[in-house]
Scaffold this motif. Structure first.
Motif, PDB file in Angstrom:
ATOM      1  N   GLN A  38      -0.205 -13.316  -9.337  1.00 51.00           N
ATOM      2  CA  GLN A  38      -0.983 -12.190  -8.837  1.00 51.00           C
ATOM      3  C   GLN A  38      -0.135 -11.454  -7.796  1.00 51.00           C
ATOM      4  O   GLN A  38       0.985 -11.831  -7.489  1.00 51.00           O
ATOM      5  N   ASP A  39      -0.701 -10.392  -7.238  1.00 54.55           N
ATOM      6  CA  ASP A  39      -0.050  -9.637  -6.162  1.00 54.55           C
ATOM      7  C   ASP A  39       1.380  -9.256  -6.540  1.00 54.55           C
ATOM      8  O   ASP A  39       2.307  -9.430  -5.757  1.00 54.55           O
ATOM      9  N   ASP A  40       1.563  -8.733  -7.758  1.00 58.40           N
ATOM     10  CA  ASP A  40       2.940  -8.514  -8.192  1.00 58.40           C
ATOM     11  C   ASP A  40       3.485  -7.140  -7.775  1.00 58.40           C
ATOM     12  O   ASP A  40       2.774  -6.129  -7.798  1.00 58.40           O
ATOM     13  N   ILE A  41       4.740  -7.167  -7.355  1.00 53.21           N
ATOM     14  CA  ILE A  41       5.513  -5.955  -7.052  1.00 53.21           C
ATOM     15  C   ILE A  41       6.721  -5.967  -7.981  1.00 53.21           C
ATOM     16  O   ILE A  41       7.407  -6.984  -8.099  1.00 53.21           O
ATOM     17  N   SER A  42       6.972  -4.853  -8.647  1.00 56.55           N
ATOM     18  CA  SER A  42       8.063  -4.790  -9.605  1.00 56.55           C
ATOM     19  C   SER A  42       9.186  -3.908  -9.077  1.00 56.55           C
ATOM     20  O   SER A  42       8.938  -2.899  -8.401  1.00 56.55           O
ATOM     21  N   ILE A  60       0.820  -1.213   0.000  1.00 54.09           N
ATOM     22  CA  ILE A  60       0.000   0.000   0.000  1.00 54.09           C
ATOM     23  C   ILE A  60       0.855   1.265   0.000  1.00 54.09           C
ATOM     24  O   ILE A  60       0.354   2.354  -0.280  1.00 54.09           O
ATOM     25  N   SER A  61       2.164   1.101   0.323  1.00 58.54           N
ATOM     26  CA  SER A  61       3.051   2.265   0.311  1.00 58.54           C
ATOM     27  C   SER A  61       3.714   2.481  -1.048  1.00 58.54           C
ATOM     28  O   SER A  61       4.438   3.450  -1.236  1.00 58.54           O
ATOM     29  N   ILE A  62       3.435   1.581  -2.016  1.00 60.19           N
ATOM     30  CA  ILE A  62       4.072   1.651  -3.325  1.00 60.19           C
ATOM     31  C   ILE A  62       3.068   2.180  -4.341  1.00 60.19           C
ATOM     32  O   ILE A  62       1.921   1.715  -4.390  1.00 60.19           O
ATOM     33  N   PRO A  63       3.442   3.164  -5.165  1.00 61.76           N
ATOM     34  CA  PRO A  63       2.519   3.662  -6.189  1.00 61.76           C
ATOM     35  C   PRO A  63       2.033   2.550  -7.102  1.00 61.76           C
ATOM     36  O   PRO A  63       2.772   1.624  -7.437  1.00 61.76           O
ATOM     37  N   VAL A  64       0.773   2.649  -7.504  1.00 63.60           N
ATOM     38  CA  VAL A  64       0.148   1.639  -8.367  1.00 63.60           C
ATOM     39  C   VAL A  64       0.414   1.983  -9.818  1.00 63.60           C
ATOM     40  O   VAL A  64       0.439   3.153 -10.212  1.00 63.60           O
ATOM     41  N   ALA A  65       0.618   0.930 -10.627  1.00 60.58           N
ATOM     42  CA  ALA A  65       0.860   1.134 -12.055  1.00 60.58           C
ATOM     43  C   ALA A  65      -0.309   1.879 -12.693  1.00 60.58           C
ATOM     44  O   ALA A  65      -1.481   1.634 -12.376  1.00 60.58           O
ATOM     45  N   TRP A  67       6.603   5.079 -11.119  1.00 61.80           N
ATOM     46  CA  TRP A  67       7.726   4.408 -10.443  1.00 61.80           C
ATOM     47  C   TRP A  67       8.245   5.252  -9.289  1.00 61.80           C
ATOM     48  O   TRP A  67       8.428   6.470  -9.408  1.00 61.80           O
ATOM     49  N   MET A  68       8.474   4.619  -8.159  1.00 58.88           N
ATOM     50  CA  MET A  68       8.985   5.280  -6.959  1.00 58.88           C
ATOM     51  C   MET A  68      10.421   4.819  -6.700  1.00 58.88           C
ATOM     52  O   MET A  68      10.717   3.619  -6.741  1.00 58.88           O
TER      53      MET A  68
END
Length: 526
Positions: free
Chosen positions: A431-435, A390-395, A403-404
């Motif tokens: 699913q639930d991917d973080i890049s 939730i702290s990472i910007p969404v695509a 991108w952060m």
């Protein structure tokens, strides 16, 4: 002179004989030998086991390697294990010392003692293995009949040479333990991990003895007596006349990668008196194939060169969210970890770490499906970040606009195998991917004067009373610690003249610190 000494030893053995409590088996196959060394050989990944040099292959009529078992003997620390020797291992209580048996030596061992062509009767066992943990440890001791008379010159030597990913073939060694001479850089085809703790000193009788024999001007002058087993000296059921304390060889490895190790021992100079290395049973702790996660080195996609894998990974490398980003990885949910290739940070003040992050190039990761980031400090893994999605910007429509960039600085745990590990411990596959992308690990440099080994000089070395630390460019020092070879801090000061009269004879280290950086100088107390 050695032959006169042998006659004297024979008289001693007749007068002081004990009931047999040490047995050996010299008829084992190489696989059977390794069963005594590896905890669960069936579940370990070991292959290509060979012995390119030993007594049998040179028609000596006996075996120079095998297994051993010792019972009810307080002066011998291992109950069982394997033994490699420069003579027959059929009867450990009555080792034959006559010099009649001769076969070739080993060029690597000759290089370690800086005497090319001057080793004999080498025994070598080597094999490939895949570790499933980050550190390999092997417990062992050296026993020799060069004790106590011939410790000044007869450096019967052994080595555990390991090669593979992250390990250099060329490494420095302090062949004679002399603090006043430089280390020698040797290409052994890998790293010899059979050295005294905290040093590059090879283990042999000239480098470990109790200093009762005067070796002034000889190879054994600067020995480290702390590792000689005085309690067991000539008071043991094995017939070798002296031995070291138990030692541990260890090295950091990359789980899942293939490594090669060579175990080897040889006589120096002649074949009259013999030596052996005893390796504790089950001490070759490389880990086994995990039962909870199927291990498959062949990944579904090709990783960039700076990445390795430590468990089965569910991830992909895509360009949909980052067409120009380097080392871009899409980390799906699951239970796995990825780690960077090892970076040598030994001696630097710290590192700056940064990467770009984005949530949900394909499927947005929900709260609590965290990304765990750790770094390896040379001994274990330390937490760097526990990142909730939730702290990472969404695509945003598969674009790179959101991108952060994150930045971290690490100033502790610098070592030769500094590594980052990215783990997912929850979420669904695909699913639930973080890049992440554009990972960077760079050195944090000091803002003012240089701080390096060459900045300082310590003298006299060896020292009997006052040790002086001299700075060569007015560098400020915050603290100096005097540390023994077991890592215990004995003195802490900021004075440049240190009274060391109370220290016992042996090898010590001066750890000189400023800000978040330090260097270590070695000295010998007379």
């Amino acid at each position: 002179m050695k032959y006169l000494y042998l006659a004297f030893l024979s008289i001693l053995f007749i007068q002081f004989s004990f009931a047999q409590t040490a047995t050996s088996n010299d008829s084992l196959t190489l696989n059977e030998v390794l069963e005594f060394m590896v905890e669960d050989l069936d579940c370990a990944s070991i292959s290509n086991i060979t012995s390119p040099n030993n007594a049998q292959m040179h028609n000596q009529g006996f075996s120079s390697y095998g297994s051993f078992q010792v019972q009810n003997e307080p002066n011998f620390p291992f109950d069982s294990g394997i033994v490699l020797s420069t003579t027959s291992v059929s009867d450990l209580e009555n080792i034959t010392n006559n010099g009649d048996s001769q076969w070739p030596g080993d060029s690597d061992l000759a290089a370690l003692i800086q005497e090319p062509g001057n080793t004999h009767n080498a025994t070598v066992i080597e094999f490939d293995f895949i570790p499933f943990r980050e550190e390999l440890k092997v417990d062992y001791l050296l026993a020799s009949d060069e004790y106590p008379v011939f410790v000044c010159d007869f450096a019967d030597t052994f080595a555990f040479i390991i090669s593979g990913p992250g390990i250099s073939n060329v490494n420095p060694y302090d062949h004679d333990a002399n603090p006043n001479t430089p280390e020698v850089n040797l290409d052994l085809g890998g790293l010899n991990i059979a050295t005294l703790p905290g040093t590059t000193i090879p283990v042999n009788p000239t480098n470990i003895h109790d200093m009762t024999t005067d070796c002034t001007g000889s190879m054994g002058e600067f020995a480290v007596p702390q590792f000689f087993d005085a309690q067991a000296f000539d008071n043991n059921i094995i017939s070798f006349t002296g031995q070291t304390l138990p030692l541990t060889a260890k090295v950091d490895l990359i789980p899942g990668q293939t490594y090669h190790i060579e175990l080897k021992i040889a006589d120096r100079g002649d074949t009259v008196l013999n030596s052996a290395v005893f390796i504790d049973a089950d001490s070759f702790e490389m880990g086994t194939i995990p039962e909870d996660l199927p291990y498959e080195p062949g990944l579904p996609v090709e990783l960039p060169e700076c990445w390795t894998t430590s468990d089965t990974a569910s991830f992909d490398i895509l360009n949909t969210c980052s067409e120009t980003s380097e080392n871009y990885l899409q980390l799906y949910g699951g239970n796995y970890s990825l780690q960077t290739a090892a970076v040598d940070t030994d001696g630097v003040a710290g590192v700056n770490i940064s990467w770009d992050m984005l949530n949900g190039c394909n499927d947005i990761a929900e709260a609590g499906k965290n990304l765990l980031v750790e770094y390896f400090n040379g001994n274990d893994w330390q937490l760097l970040a526990d990142i909730d999605p939730i702290s990472i910007p969404v695509a945003n429509s598969n674009s790179s606009d959101n991108w952060m960039t994150v930045n971290y600085t690490v100033t502790s745990g610098m070592n030769k195998n500094f590594t980052l590990r990215f783990s997912r411990q929850s979420g669904n596959n695909q699913q639930d991917d973080i890049s992440i992308a554009n990972l960077s690990i760079t050195e944090q440099t000091l803002s003012n004067e240089e701080f390096s080994v060459d900045t300082f000089k310590i003298y006299p070395n060896p020292v009997s009373d006052i040790l002086t630390i001299e700075t060569l460019n007015s560098t400020q020092i915050d603290q100096i610690e005097i540390i023994d070879i077991q890592g215990k801090i004995l003195k802490t000061t900021n004075q440049l003249e240190i009274d060391v009269q109370s220290l016992s004879t042996g090898l010590y280290f001066a750890k000189i610190s400023r800000q978040n950086s330090y260097i270590i100088k070695r000295f010998i107390k007379k």
